[in-house]
Design a protein around this motif. Structure first.
Motif, PDB file in Angstrom:
ATOM      1  N   TYR A  22       0.831  -1.205   0.000  1.00 20.22           N
ATOM      2  CA  TYR A  22       0.000   0.000   0.000  1.00 20.22           C
ATOM      3  C   TYR A  22       0.867   1.258   0.000  1.00 20.22           C
ATOM      4  CZ  TYR A  22      -3.287   3.510   1.722  1.00 20.22           C
ATOM      5  OH  TYR A  22      -4.048   4.642   1.870  1.00 20.22           O
ATOM      6  N   GLU A  23       1.838   1.278   0.876  1.00 16.06           N
ATOM      7  CA  GLU A  23       2.681   2.467   0.964  1.00 16.06           C
ATOM      8  C   GLU A  23       3.485   2.676  -0.312  1.00 16.06           C
ATOM      9  OE1 GLU A  23       5.016   2.062   4.449  1.00 16.06           O
ATOM     10  OE2 GLU A  23       3.298   2.090   5.806  1.00 16.06           O
ATOM     11  N   HIS A  24       3.918   1.576  -0.896  1.00 17.35           N
ATOM     12  CA  HIS A  24       4.704   1.701  -2.125  1.00 17.35           C
ATOM     13  C   HIS A  24       3.861   2.284  -3.256  1.00 17.35           C
ATOM     14  CE1 HIS A  24       8.514   0.389  -4.105  1.00 17.35           C
ATOM     15  NE2 HIS A  24       7.774   0.663  -5.167  1.00 17.35           N
ATOM     16  N   ILE A  25       2.641   1.773  -3.389  1.00 18.26           N
ATOM     17  CA  ILE A  25       1.763   2.288  -4.437  1.00 18.26           C
ATOM     18  C   ILE A  25       1.408   3.740  -4.155  1.00 18.26           C
ATOM     19  CG2 ILE A  25      -0.452   1.988  -5.600  1.00 18.26           C
ATOM     20  CD1 ILE A  25      -0.359  -0.928  -4.937  1.00 18.26           C
ATOM     21  N   LEU A  26       1.182   4.042  -2.868  1.00 16.34           N
ATOM     22  CA  LEU A  26       0.871   5.420  -2.504  1.00 16.34           C
ATOM     23  C   LEU A  26       2.015   6.343  -2.920  1.00 16.34           C
ATOM     24  CD1 LEU A  26      -1.255   7.138  -0.972  1.00 16.34           C
ATOM     25  CD2 LEU A  26       0.148   6.845   1.067  1.00 16.34           C
ATOM     26  N   GLU A  27       3.226   5.875  -2.673  1.00 16.69           N
ATOM     27  CA  GLU A  27       4.396   6.667  -3.053  1.00 16.69           C
ATOM     28  C   GLU A  27       4.396   6.928  -4.557  1.00 16.69           C
ATOM     29  OE1 GLU A  27       6.579   7.858  -0.987  1.00 16.69           O
ATOM     30  OE2 GLU A  27       8.053   8.673  -2.407  1.00 16.69           O
ATOM     31  N   ILE A  28       4.100   5.882  -5.311  1.00 11.53           N
ATOM     32  CA  ILE A  28       4.066   6.020  -6.773  1.00 11.53           C
ATOM     33  C   ILE A  28       3.014   7.041  -7.196  1.00 11.53           C
ATOM     34  CG2 ILE A  28       3.469   4.803  -8.905  1.00 11.53           C
ATOM     35  CD1 ILE A  28       4.717   2.306  -7.763  1.00 11.53           C
ATOM     36  N   LEU A  29       1.860   6.965  -6.559  1.00 11.64           N
ATOM     37  CA  LEU A  29       0.766   7.856  -6.947  1.00 11.64           C
ATOM     38  C   LEU A  29       1.077   9.301  -6.566  1.00 11.64           C
ATOM     39  CD1 LEU A  29      -2.352   5.710  -5.978  1.00 11.64           C
ATOM     40  CD2 LEU A  29      -1.449   6.182  -8.260  1.00 11.64           C
ATOM     41  N   LEU A  30       1.616   9.497  -5.371  1.00  9.68           N
ATOM     42  CA  LEU A  30       1.829  10.861  -4.894  1.00  9.68           C
ATOM     43  C   LEU A  30       2.968  11.552  -5.630  1.00  9.68           C
ATOM     44  CD1 LEU A  30       1.204  10.624  -1.064  1.00  9.68           C
ATOM     45  CD2 LEU A  30      -0.347  11.166  -2.935  1.00  9.68           C
ATOM     46  N   THR A  31       3.944  10.782  -6.083  1.00  5.96           N
ATOM     47  CA  THR A  31       5.032  11.398  -6.832  1.00  5.96           C
ATOM     48  C   THR A  31       4.638  11.638  -8.279  1.00  5.96           C
ATOM     49  OG1 THR A  31       5.944   9.222  -7.317  1.00  5.96           O
ATOM     50  CG2 THR A  31       6.794  10.360  -5.377  1.00  5.96           C
ATOM     51  N   GLY A  32       3.451  11.203  -8.636  1.00  6.10           N
ATOM     52  CA  GLY A  32       2.989  11.459  -9.992  1.00  6.10           C
ATOM     53  C   GLY A  32       3.682  10.612 -11.041  1.00  6.10           C
ATOM     54  N   GLU A  33       4.168   9.455 -10.618  1.00  2.34           N
ATOM     55  CA  GLU A  33       4.868   8.585 -11.551  1.00  2.34           C
ATOM     56  C   GLU A  33       3.930   8.081 -12.641  1.00  2.34           C
ATOM     57  OE1 GLU A  33       7.676   4.711 -10.766  1.00  2.34           O
ATOM     58  OE2 GLU A  33       7.614   6.334  -9.289  1.00  2.34           O
ATOM     59  N   ILE A  34       2.665   7.984 -12.306  1.00  2.00           N
ATOM     60  CA  ILE A  34       1.642   7.606 -13.280  1.00  2.00           C
ATOM     61  C   ILE A  34       0.692   8.777 -13.443  1.00  2.00           C
ATOM     62  CG2 ILE A  34      -0.036   5.835 -13.911  1.00  2.00           C
ATOM     63  CD1 ILE A  34       1.149   4.017 -11.886  1.00  2.00           C
ATOM     64  N   GLN A  48       6.470  -5.655 -10.658  1.00  2.00           N
ATOM     65  CA  GLN A  48       7.404  -4.590 -10.298  1.00  2.00           C
ATOM     66  C   GLN A  48       7.846  -4.698  -8.846  1.00  2.00           C
ATOM     67  OE1 GLN A  48       5.901  -0.685 -11.261  1.00  2.00           O
ATOM     68  NE2 GLN A  48       7.260   0.330  -9.819  1.00  2.00           N
ATOM     69  N   LEU A  49       6.950  -5.120  -7.978  1.00  2.00           N
ATOM     70  CA  LEU A  49       7.259  -5.182  -6.541  1.00  2.00           C
ATOM     71  C   LEU A  49       7.688  -6.581  -6.115  1.00  2.00           C
ATOM     72  CD1 LEU A  49       4.306  -3.038  -5.157  1.00  2.00           C
ATOM     73  CD2 LEU A  49       6.588  -2.298  -5.826  1.00  2.00           C
ATOM     74  N   ASN A  50       7.696  -7.518  -7.069  1.00  2.00           N
ATOM     75  CA  ASN A  50       8.103  -8.891  -6.759  1.00  2.00           C
ATOM     76  C   ASN A  50       7.207  -9.526  -5.698  1.00  2.00           C
ATOM     77  OD1 ASN A  50      10.188  -9.937  -8.360  1.00  2.00           O
ATOM     78  ND2 ASN A  50      11.619  -8.488  -7.426  1.00  2.00           N
ATOM     79  N   VAL A  51       5.924  -9.308  -5.838  1.00  2.00           N
ATOM     80  CA  VAL A  51       4.966  -9.953  -4.949  1.00  2.00           C
ATOM     81  C   VAL A  51       3.854 -10.543  -5.811  1.00  2.00           C
ATOM     82  CG1 VAL A  51       5.445  -8.422  -3.024  1.00  2.00           C
ATOM     83  CG2 VAL A  51       3.647  -7.838  -4.645  1.00  2.00           C
ATOM     84  N   SER A  52       2.972 -11.265  -5.150  1.00  2.00           N
ATOM     85  CA  SER A  52       1.861 -11.843  -5.899  1.00  2.00           C
ATOM     86  C   SER A  52       0.745 -10.808  -6.027  1.00  2.00           C
ATOM     87  CB  SER A  52       1.348 -13.074  -5.180  1.00  2.00           C
ATOM     88  OG  SER A  52       0.557 -12.707  -4.086  1.00  2.00           O
ATOM     89  N   PRO A  53      -0.176 -11.022  -6.951  1.00  2.00           N
ATOM     90  CA  PRO A  53      -1.239 -10.031  -7.159  1.00  2.00           C
ATOM     91  C   PRO A  53      -2.149  -9.856  -5.960  1.00  2.00           C
ATOM     92  CG  PRO A  53      -1.073 -11.498  -9.043  1.00  2.00           C
ATOM     93  CD  PRO A  53      -0.215 -12.090  -7.960  1.00  2.00           C
ATOM     94  N   THR A  54      -2.258 -10.867  -5.110  1.00  2.00           N
ATOM     95  CA  THR A  54      -3.236 -10.779  -4.024  1.00  2.00           C
ATOM     96  C   THR A  54      -3.033  -9.551  -3.123  1.00  2.00           C
ATOM     97  OG1 THR A  54      -3.387 -13.187  -4.063  1.00  2.00           O
ATOM     98  CG2 THR A  54      -4.329 -12.046  -2.179  1.00  2.00           C
ATOM     99  N   PRO A  55      -1.854  -9.357  -2.532  1.00  2.00           N
ATOM    100  CA  PRO A  55      -1.700  -8.158  -1.691  1.00  2.00           C
ATOM    101  C   PRO A  55      -1.850  -6.868  -2.476  1.00  2.00           C
ATOM    102  CG  PRO A  55       0.381  -9.300  -1.979  1.00  2.00           C
ATOM    103  CD  PRO A  55      -0.663 -10.207  -2.504  1.00  2.00           C
ATOM    104  N   VAL A  56      -1.490  -6.897  -3.754  1.00  2.00           N
ATOM    105  CA  VAL A  56      -1.667  -5.692  -4.570  1.00  2.00           C
ATOM    106  C   VAL A  56      -3.148  -5.363  -4.699  1.00  2.00           C
ATOM    107  CG1 VAL A  56      -1.332  -4.686  -6.852  1.00  2.00           C
ATOM    108  CG2 VAL A  56       0.444  -6.122  -5.853  1.00  2.00           C
ATOM    109  N   ARG A  57      -3.959  -6.383  -4.892  1.00  2.00           N
ATOM    110  CA  ARG A  57      -5.403  -6.167  -5.004  1.00  2.00           C
ATOM    111  C   ARG A  57      -5.952  -5.564  -3.719  1.00  2.00           C
ATOM    112  NH1 ARG A  57      -7.377  -8.691  -9.404  1.00  2.00           N
ATOM    113  NH2 ARG A  57      -9.511  -8.583  -8.674  1.00  2.00           N
ATOM    114  N   GLU A  58      -5.503  -6.078  -2.591  1.00  2.00           N
ATOM    115  CA  GLU A  58      -6.003  -5.563  -1.321  1.00  2.00           C
ATOM    116  C   GLU A  58      -5.599  -4.095  -1.133  1.00  2.00           C
ATOM    117  OE1 GLU A  58      -5.249  -7.947   2.062  1.00  2.00           O
ATOM    118  OE2 GLU A  58      -5.617  -9.828   1.036  1.00  2.00           O
ATOM    119  N   ALA A  59      -4.376  -3.790  -1.471  1.00  2.00           N
ATOM    120  CA  ALA A  59      -3.912  -2.410  -1.326  1.00  2.00           C
ATOM    121  C   ALA A  59      -4.724  -1.485  -2.225  1.00  2.00           C
ATOM    122  CB  ALA A  59      -2.420  -2.316  -1.660  1.00  2.00           C
ATOM    123  N   LEU A  60      -5.072  -1.947  -3.411  1.00  2.00           N
ATOM    124  CA  LEU A  60      -5.826  -1.096  -4.337  1.00  2.00           C
ATOM    125  C   LEU A  60      -7.261  -0.879  -3.872  1.00  2.00           C
ATOM    126  CD1 LEU A  60      -4.475  -2.265  -7.804  1.00  2.00           C
ATOM    127  CD2 LEU A  60      -4.242  -0.025  -6.745  1.00  2.00           C
TER     128      LEU A  60
END
Lengths: 257, 257
Positions: A22-34, A48-60
Motif C-alpha cells: 500500500y505504501e509503495h503504491i501510494l508513493e508512486i501515486l503521490l510522486t505522480g509517476e503515473i 514490479q514489486l516482486n509480490v503476488s497479485p493478491t496483496p496488490v489487489r487488497e492495497a488497491l
DNA sequence: ATTTCATAGATCCTATAGGATTTTAGGTTC
DNA sequence: GAACCTAAAATCCTATAGGATCTATGAAAT
C-alpha cells in the motif's frame, strides 16, 4: 533456555505485506509517476514489486476508498482524473466544515496545544524559507536546471507536510476521532489538488500569516476567535487556488463571514 | 447490420463478485449474525458463500474502512466492539457537523427538494405506524412470540431506512459529494449504534415531529431556519440516546444553541 | 490445583495456475 | 483513407495449493 516472558508486544506493530505494498503504491501515486487517467495494472505492479497479485489487489481496494484510484469492474484500476473546478469548490467547503468544527472543539486551547502549534509553526516557517530560496535560485542555478527543479519539488513537499502538521495538531486536540478521519480522507484529495497546480507555491507569506493569526486567536480570551481565524484561512486558501480561469460557479457557502 | 452507435452504457453497472460478497457480508454484520468482538473468518466466509478467499479478502478490506470490522495482521478480522459512550458523543457531534453543513448548503430549498422531503416523510410516518403497531401487539400476539419479535425487528429496520432516506434527500441536494461521502461513512457507525440499543424504538413521535419542523423550516423564508431545525433534531436524537447510565463525559460542543 | 509445555487443528497469508474478458494490432473491405 | 472485422496478447478475476502463524486442547510437572 532464554526466559522470555510473554512479551506484551503491542507497539512493535506487526504489519502484513499488504501494508507495505500500500505504501509503495501510494508513493508512486503521490510522486505522480503515473499520470491521471492512466491504468494501474495489478499484475504489472505485482511484477514490479516482486509480490503476488493478491496483496496488490487488497492495497488497491484500500486506495480506491481514498479516491486516489478508481475501479471499473473487469477493467481494472486507473489513476483518478484531475479535480474539476466544481469538485475543488466542494472540496474546500467540506474542508472548511471539518476544520472549523475541529477548531471549535479544540477551544479553549490548553498549554499543550499552544506549544505544539508554536513548534509546528516554526517548522512550517523553516520550510517556507527553503521554498523561497529554491524559487529564487531556480533561475540562476547552482547546479544543473533539473537538479534545481528537484530541489524545488522537494522543498514544496516538505512545506506541504509541515503545513498539514500544523492543522493536524489542532485535529489531534479536538477530541473527535470521526472528524480526524474525515480530515485525513479529505487530505488525500487536497494532496491531489496541490500536485496538479502548475505554478509553484506563491502564497507562503499569506499562509504563514494566517496560521500565525490562528495561534494568536487560540491565545486570546475570545472563544469564537479561533474558529473565525480558521474559517478565514481556509477560505483564503480556496480563494488563492481558484483565482484563475473563471468557470461555471456551482455553489456557494451561505454563512455569515 | 444493427446501426448501434457507440452505446455509452453507463447504467448497466457491471459488478464483480467482490461487490456481491461485500453486500452479503454487510448483511451478515448488520443483522447481527455475528456478535461484536467475534472473529470473522476469511476461509469460513469463503466456504459459506461458495467462493474463493480472494474476493472475500477484498470485501473485508473495504469493510475495514467503514469501521464495521477491525483487522489485526496475521490474526484476521473481528467484528468491531460496540461503541463506547465517548465514541457515541463524538459520533453525534460529527453527525451534527456534517448534517448542519449539508442543510445550510441545501438552503434555500427548491421545489424538488420540498417534494422529495414530503414524500420521504410520508413513508417515514407509515413506517412509524408499523413500529407502533408491532410494539403494541407484541404482548398479546397474533402469532408466536418469536414471530412477533421478528415483525418488530423488521418494522424497526424499515423505520430506520426511511429515517435515513429523509436525511439523504437533503444530502443529495447539498451539492457537495464530499459531505455526502462523510455522511455515508458515519451512517455505518450510526447503524451499529442503533443495533446495539437494547430497548426498541421509543421516540417515534419526537423524531417525526422534528422532521416535520425541518420541512417547515425549509418552507419558511428564514434562511437560517433549516440549519437550526436540523441542529436541534440531531441534538435531540443524541440526548435521547444518551439518557441512561451517566458515565464519564468526554467533550462538549461549544456553540450557541 | 495451577502452571507449563507440546502437539494438533485451524487460520491467515502469499504464490501459482487457468478461464473469461478486454485491449491492441494487423489485415481487409468499401 | 476510414471503418470494420479478426486474432493474439495482455489483463482481470477466481480458484487452488502450500508455508507460516496463531489458537486450542490435553498432558506433564511443580
Amino acid at each position: 533456555m532464554n526466559a522470555q516472558p510473554p512479551i506484551p508486544r503491542a507497539d512493535i506493530e506487526r504489519r502484513g505485506l499488504r501494508d507495505l505494498v500500500y505504501e509503495h503504491i501510494l508513493e508512486i501515486l503521490l510522486t505522480g509517476e503515473i499520470s491521471p487517467g492512466e491504468r494501474v495494472s495489478i499484475d504489472g505492479l505485482a511484477r514490479q514489486l516482486n509480490v503476488s497479485p493478491t496483496p496488490v489487489r487488497e492495497a488497491l481496494v484500500d486506495l480506491e476508498r481514498t479516491g486516489l484510484v478508481v475501479r471499473e469492474a473487469l477493467r481494472g484500476y486507473r489513476v483518478s482524473p484531475p479535480l474539476e473546478r466544481g469538485q475543488l469548490q466542494e472540496l474546500f467547503i467540506a474542508r472548511e466544515t471539518v476544520e472549523t468544527a475541529a477548531t471549535r472543539l479544540a477551544t479553549p486551547a490548553d498549554d499543550e496545544l499552544l506549544r505544539a502549534l508554536a513548534a509546528a509553526h516554526a517548522e512550517h516557517e523553516k520550510a517556507g524559507d527553503r521554498v523561497r530560496e529554491t524559487a529564487e535560485q531556480g533561475g540562476e542555478a547552482t547546479d544543473s536546471p533539473e537538479e534545481a527543479h528537484r530541489l524545488q519539488v522537494s522543498a514544496a513537499q516538505e512545506y506541504f507536510a509541515r503545513d498539514r502538521d500544523f492543522h493536524d495538531r489542532i485535529l489531534e486536540h479536538c477530541g473527535n476521532r470521526y472528524l480526524v478521519k474525515m480530515s485525513q480522507d479529505l487530505g488525500a484529495q487536497v494532496h491531489r489538488l496541490r500536485q496538479a497546480l502548475p505554478h509553484g507555491i506563491t502564497d507562503v507569506n499569506e499562509a504563514l500569516a494566517e496560521h500565525r493569526a490562528i495561534i494568536e486567536a487560540f491565545a486570546s480570551p475570545d472563544p469564537t476567535a479561533p474558529e473565525a481565524a480558521m474559517r478565514h484561512h481556509v477560505r483564503m486558501v480556496a480563494h488563492r487556488a481558484l483565482v484563475e480561469d473563471p468557470q461555471t460557479p456551482t455553489q456557494e457557502n451561505h454563512e455569515d463571514p
